[in-house]
Design a protein around this motif. Structure first.
Motif, PDB file in Angstrom:
ATOM      1  N   LYS A 136      13.919   9.990  30.092  1.00  0.00           N
ATOM      2  CA  LYS A 136      15.152  10.589  30.597  1.00  0.00           C
ATOM      3  C   LYS A 136      15.550  11.831  29.797  1.00  0.00           C
ATOM      4  N   TYR A 137      15.474  11.697  28.471  1.00  0.00           N
ATOM      5  CA  TYR A 137      16.147  12.707  27.654  1.00  0.00           C
ATOM      6  C   TYR A 137      15.225  13.718  26.989  1.00  0.00           C
ATOM      7  N   ALA A 148       6.375  16.654  28.222  1.00  0.00           N
ATOM      8  CA  ALA A 148       6.957  15.598  27.387  1.00  0.00           C
ATOM      9  C   ALA A 148       5.881  14.631  26.929  1.00  0.00           C
ATOM     10  N   VAL A 149       5.914  14.356  25.647  1.00  0.00           N
ATOM     11  CA  VAL A 149       4.936  13.424  25.078  1.00  0.00           C
ATOM     12  C   VAL A 149       5.690  12.399  24.225  1.00  0.00           C
ATOM     13  N   LEU A 150       5.317  11.129  24.416  1.00  0.00           N
ATOM     14  CA  LEU A 150       5.886  10.080  23.547  1.00  0.00           C
ATOM     15  C   LEU A 150       4.755   9.417  22.796  1.00  0.00           C
ATOM     16  N   ASN A 192       8.526  14.726  21.691  1.00  0.00           N
ATOM     17  CA  ASN A 192       8.417  16.109  21.242  1.00  0.00           C
ATOM     18  C   ASN A 192       9.580  16.957  21.749  1.00  0.00           C
ATOM     19  N   GLY A 193      10.681  16.323  22.038  1.00  0.00           N
ATOM     20  CA  GLY A 193      11.857  17.064  22.510  1.00  0.00           C
ATOM     21  C   GLY A 193      12.638  17.662  21.326  1.00  0.00           C
ATOM     22  N   THR A 194      13.900  18.072  21.633  1.00  0.00           N
ATOM     23  CA  THR A 194      14.696  18.685  20.567  1.00  0.00           C
ATOM     24  C   THR A 194      15.300  17.636  19.625  1.00  0.00           C
ATOM     25  N   GLN A 253       9.461  15.460  14.730  1.00  0.00           N
ATOM     26  CA  GLN A 253       9.454  16.626  15.620  1.00  0.00           C
ATOM     27  C   GLN A 253      10.553  16.540  16.662  1.00  0.00           C
ATOM     28  N   GLY A 254      10.626  15.410  17.331  1.00  0.00           N
ATOM     29  CA  GLY A 254      11.665  15.230  18.351  1.00  0.00           C
ATOM     30  C   GLY A 254      12.508  14.021  18.005  1.00  0.00           C
TER      31      GLY A 254
END
Lengths: 122, 892
Positions: B800-801, B807-809, B827-829, B879-880
């Motif tokens: 979602k966010y 997007a990588v988890l 790898n988000g903000t 990183q995120g």
């Protein structure tokens, strides 16, 4: 007619519903979905009626209204406030902020329409 | 032959001598040369006023009538001096420490400064002493008569005139020397010295007559002894009861007679004088009694039948022509009479003026009493002088009424019995703390009444105050009430009968009523002071300090003590308090000292009342103070109890306040929570209601719009359901009511299932998953379904966010001995540092954008992981957005 309504609301589905109801009645509906710059948007557009949600990202509806009432009287800018928090103290807060009409969600479509109409006539 | 005029001249000379002695003594005392006045022998000699004209003349008469019985009158006091000296010592100590002015003052002071009691004792003393004074007048008159007859047979003397002149003369002497100084407690040095001289005169006179009789008339010791044997008077005709009774009576009288109390206690200068007196006085008594029997025997032989044996002391020398000796003997009798009358008048006048006249005057005097109105000093002096005159007049009245007919010794014994009524109360007062005022009053009145009825009134003889019928048959013919046979006890000596009944009933009533009644606090205090006088050196606290005006006290004290003495006292007290000037603080101690000083002049009760008028405008009795003190004590106890209670209460209040604050906090949280829930529920319901109304009310809606609006309704309904599920889930987890379904399983399988479930909902963004399936190969023993729920939440959130384009988890797994660590990093903000803690709170949403969640996910995750014995935190510095889950491999 050509009267304008500005709707400040963050819930997309509710924006869609209210826009539909008012447009069908001949209103021009503008929308805005956050509280941060809501005051500037209102001052810029000067709608005939403002519909304001309370729980907005960035700034609450009460804050926005208080700031607006610094320069615009209830006569200059009729405001209909909508909130999903239906407690009596929320109503008090709204009235102290200088609201013209106050409604709790969920609402009947006809009620919203009637409210917006009455605000313009008055 | 001595003429009557010559005799009167001798008398006058003798009286003049006494005046000179008294005057010189007063002068010496005033100049401070008191050493010779304080000689113990002077004290001892002054005690000899016990030997009155009654003993001087009457002893011989008694011996002539009843043989050795006269000895009892001497034995009683001797026994007191030898055996009861400790009673005397106590009396003297009390008298000095309390500044007692009289026996009435003693009793009054002991029983709470009761003036009523003082009045009772005073009346008793006056009534009891009046016959005695009459007796003295009678004896002197009698002796004059003897000389008159010897000089001029047949010529009769006007008895009453002689007695009247004598009474007036004595009154004058007493007024002059007895009321020179107002302080009754101060010693009357002049009077005491005169009495001492008289004591010597009467002893010498009696011994001279004795020597004359034995060697001049009787022919030596042996012959005289033979005569005594022949007469039978010397035989021991002992009637045990009467002897014991008389001895007791004389002993009691010795202690209780007002005049004896005056010389024994009031005039006592030094307690140690008692030591000398304890052997010297019995010696004096022995010498006084030595020649009584020989004179009686020789007199009976020499004098004609029917001659009055009471006057043998005079008539025997006269019959032998020894005129000078007769005159000396006359002077001895005269001395005995005058000394007794003088001292008795002083003692009684002090009592009358202090306890009767002054209280009445204080009450009726106009104005504001002691401090303002007239000269109190003058009033007291006048009262005392009038009392002296009055008492002597009473004596004269009794003498002329009774006609002087009764034998001397009988009158004396009646009088003794009367004053002996004070004995039980006095002894009880100084030895028994339980004695009460009411008891003393009841005992005294009982004894007094019985004495009046059985002894005093009948003593006037039939027909005077009591008819012969009453004496013979009882009042109204009631035989058991006959004065001489009370309650049917007959055949007893009337005197013994009266003594027995009055004293025993007196004592009985005194003790019984004392036990039954309750002493006031002041009585208690005074009782303790009296009974334990040897342990107390200082007196009871009588006054509360406060509003007393020192000036007013000074004015009053000056009026009573005289200006010089009052100023000296005040200055001394002020210095004692460490203050300069003349006015001390009206401290309780000072007030008490002042009260004692004043008591010396006007008596305890009056002094108390006078100070009371100034200190409080009214008498503030110690009783009041004690009551106040009692109340204060109770209040203090009560208040300390209250204090304890209030402390307890304040503690409870503190706890309550804390609890209340906690509840308020909880209530605020609850309100906020409810408000949040309301908002989260109402928002989807708003959409549902609005679109369903649109669908219902709008005809001709394009089909695609219909579909669109229907699916919004559908989605919002699902959102609502999920929200309710989450809420219930959270509620169960928070309440700890969750039942863990513990199973063994592989971590990889759990993650597999979670990923499948999270990705199934394709309405949300796409995210690439990076996993380490080797590291995931760990067997866990835990609630696998709940753990899966946590993973689904974390993966969905990332979907979602995560705002990255691709997007990588990444899911990293590390395993230790007992724990496994899983990191979920996208790898988000990421999440702003200030929000990293908040995200685990209920209804917290960080991003502005709507993501359909109610903000309960992470709160639920934290609850679940905690239940599973691990913890979940935001992992900063990645990183995120990054979350770390630490889990135990197996739950115990």
């Amino acid at each position: 007619m050509g009267k304008t309504v500005l709707l400040i609301e963050d819930e997309p589905n509710i924006i869609e519903a209210i826009s539909f109801i008012l447009s069908r009645d001949g209103w021009t509906v503008d929308t805005h979905s956050n509280g941060h710059d809501a005051v500037e948007v209102v001052m810029g557009r000067r709608p005939d009626v403002l519909i304001l949600d309370v729980m907005l990202p960035g700034k609450s509806g009460y804050e926005i209204l208080s700031e607006l009432r610094g320069s615009l009287s209830p006569k200059d800018l009729p405001v209909l406030m909508l909130t999903a928090r239906g407690q009596s103290k929320d109503r008090e807060l709204a009235e102290r902020s200088g609201v013209n009409r106050f409604m709790t969600k969920p609402f009947a479509n006809a009620e919203v329409l009637e409210a917006v109409r009455s605000l313009v006539v008055a | 032959m001595t003429t009557l005029n010559a005799l009167i001249a001798v008398c006058l000379c003798y009286v003049a001598l006494l005046f000179v002695v008294a005057f010189v003594a007063e002068r010496s005392a005033a100049q401070g040369r008191v050493a010779w006045l304080r000689y113990p022998m002077v004290y001892t000699l002054s005690l000899s006023i016990y030997c009155t004209a009654w003993t001087f003349y009457g002893a011989v008469g008694n011996a002539a009538r009843s043989g050795l019985e006269y000895l009892t009158i001497y034995l009683g006091p001797s026994l007191v001096m030898v055996g009861w000296w400790w009673i005397l010592r106590k009396l003297v100590r009390i008298g000095r420490s309390q500044r007692i002015t009289s026996i009435a003052d003693l009793i009054s002071s002991r029983f709470g400064k009761s003036n009523l009691l003082a009045i009772c004792v005073t009346i008793l003393a006056v009534v009891g002493t009046t016959p005695y004074i009459a007796l003295q007048l009678q004896s002197v008159t009698l002796s004059f008569e003897v000389f008159a007859e010897a000089a001029n047979p047949g010529q009769s003397l006007t008895h009453n005139a002689t007695a009247l002149y004598l009474a007036m003369g004595l009154a004058l002497f007493t007024v002059v020397f007895g009321t020179r100084n107002l302080d009754a407690n101060e010693r009357h040095h002049g009077v005491v010295m005169a009495i001492a001289v008289e004591a010597v005169v009467k002893l010498l006179a009696l011994m001279a007559v004795g020597v004359f009789v034995v060697w001049g008339v009787g022919g030596g010791v042996a012959d005289t002894l033979q005569r005594i044997d022949a007469s039978g008077l010397g035989e021991w005709q002992v009637s045990g009861g009467r002897w014991a009774g008389l001895m007791f009576l004389s002993a009691a009288a010795f202690l209780c007679l007002p005049r004896m109390f005056q010389v024994l206690v009031v005039e006592n200068d030094d307690e140690n004088h008692l030591r000398t007196a304890s052997w010297a006085f019995p010696m004096y008594m022995m010498l006084m009694s030595l020649f009584v029997l020989p004179i009686a025997v020789v007199g009976l032989e020499l004098m004609p039948e029917g001659a009055n044996p009471d006057t043998f002391v005079l008539t025997v020398p006269l019959s032998q022509g020894a005129d000078v000796l007769a005159v000396l003997s006359f002077l001895g009798g005269f001395s005995s009479a005058t000394s007794m009358v003088i001292v008795a008048a002083i003692a009684l006048s002090t009592m009358v003026s202090n306890h009767i006249v002054m209280p009445i005057w204080l009450r009726v005097a106009p104005g504001e009493g002691a401090s303002v109105s007239g000269d109190v000093r003058h009033v007291v002096m006048l009262a005392r002088r009038m009392s002296i005159a009055g008492i002597l007049f009473l004596g004269y009245l009794y003498y002329s009424l009774s006609g002087g007919g009764t034998a001397l010794s009988t009158i004396g014994l009646v009088s003794f019995t009367g004053v002996a009524q004070v004995l039980p109360v006095m002894l009880g007062g100084i030895f028994w703390r339980g004695a009460t005022r009411v008891g003393a009053l009841a005992g005294l009145c009982t004894g007094f009444a019985i004495w009046l009825y059985t002894s005093f009134l009948p003593s006037f003889g039939p027909g005077h105050f009591m008819s012969g019928d009453i004496v013979a048959f009882g009042p109204l013919g009631l035989g058991w009430l006959r004065p001489h046979a009370l309650f049917g006890i007959e055949g007893m000596d009337p005197l013994l009968h009266a003594l027995l009944w009055s004293i025993s009933l007196n004592t009985l009533v005194f003790i019984a009523v004392s036990i039954a009644s309750f002493p006031s606090p002041l009585e208690r205090l005074q009782g303790a002071q009296f009974v334990n006088v040897f342990q107390h050196s200082v007196g009871a606290r009588g006054w509360s300090a406060g509003v007393a005006q020192s000036e007013d006290l000074m004015i009053m004290a000056q009026r009573i003590l005289g200006a010089r003495e009052a100023q000296a006292l005040f200055t001394r007290e002020a210095a004692g308090q460490g203050r300069g000037g003349q006015l001390p603080d009206p401290s309780p101690d000072f007030l008490q000292t002042l009260e004692r000083e004043l008591a010396g002049s006007v008596g305890a009760a009056t002094a108390h009342a006078m100070i009371g008028q100034i200190v409080g405008g009214a008498a503030v009795s110690v009783e009041d103070l004690m009551a106040v003190a009692d109340e204060t004590a109770q209040m203090m106890e009560y208040s300390s109890r209250l204090e304890a209670q209030s402390e307890e209460l304040s503690q409870t209040a503190g706890k309550l306040r804390e609890a209340n604050e906690k509840l308020t906090r909880l209530s605020v949280q609850k309100d906020a929570f409810l408000s949040q829930i309301s908002h989260e529920l109402r928002t989807p319901m708003t959409s549902i209601r609005a679109f369903s109304e649109i669908l219902r009310d709008s005809d001709g809606l394009p089909p695609e719009d219909q579909t669109k609006y229907a699916s919004i309704i559908h989605d919002e309904a699902i959102r609502l359901t999920r929200l309710l599920d989450d809420l219930l889930d959270l509620s169960v987890l928070e309440n700890g009511q969750v039942n863990l379904n513990l199973r063994r399983g592989s971590l990889r399988d759990v993650l597999e299932r979670a990923v499948a479930a999270a990705v199934a909902d394709d309405s949300q963004g796409v995210i690439e998953l990076r996993r380490d399936t080797v590291a995931e190969d760990i067997t866990l023993y835990t609630d696998l379904d709940r753990l899966s729920q946590v993973f689904i939440n974390l993966i969905s959130n990332a979907r979602k966010y995560c705002d990255a384009v691709d997007a990588v988890l990444e899911i990293r797994v590390q395993s230790g001995n007992d724990t496994v660590i899983l990191d979920f990093i996208d790898n988000g903000t990421g999440i702003a540092p200030e929000a990293q803690d908040v995200i685990f709170e209920k209804f917290s949403r960080v991003s502005d954008q709507k993501a359909g969640g109610a903000g309960l996910g992470l709160a639920i995750c934290r609850q679940i992981v905690t239940r599973l014995g691990g913890k979940i935190d935001y992992l900063p510095g990645q990183q995120g957005a990054a979350f770390r889950v630490v889990l135990p491999m197996a739950i115990d």
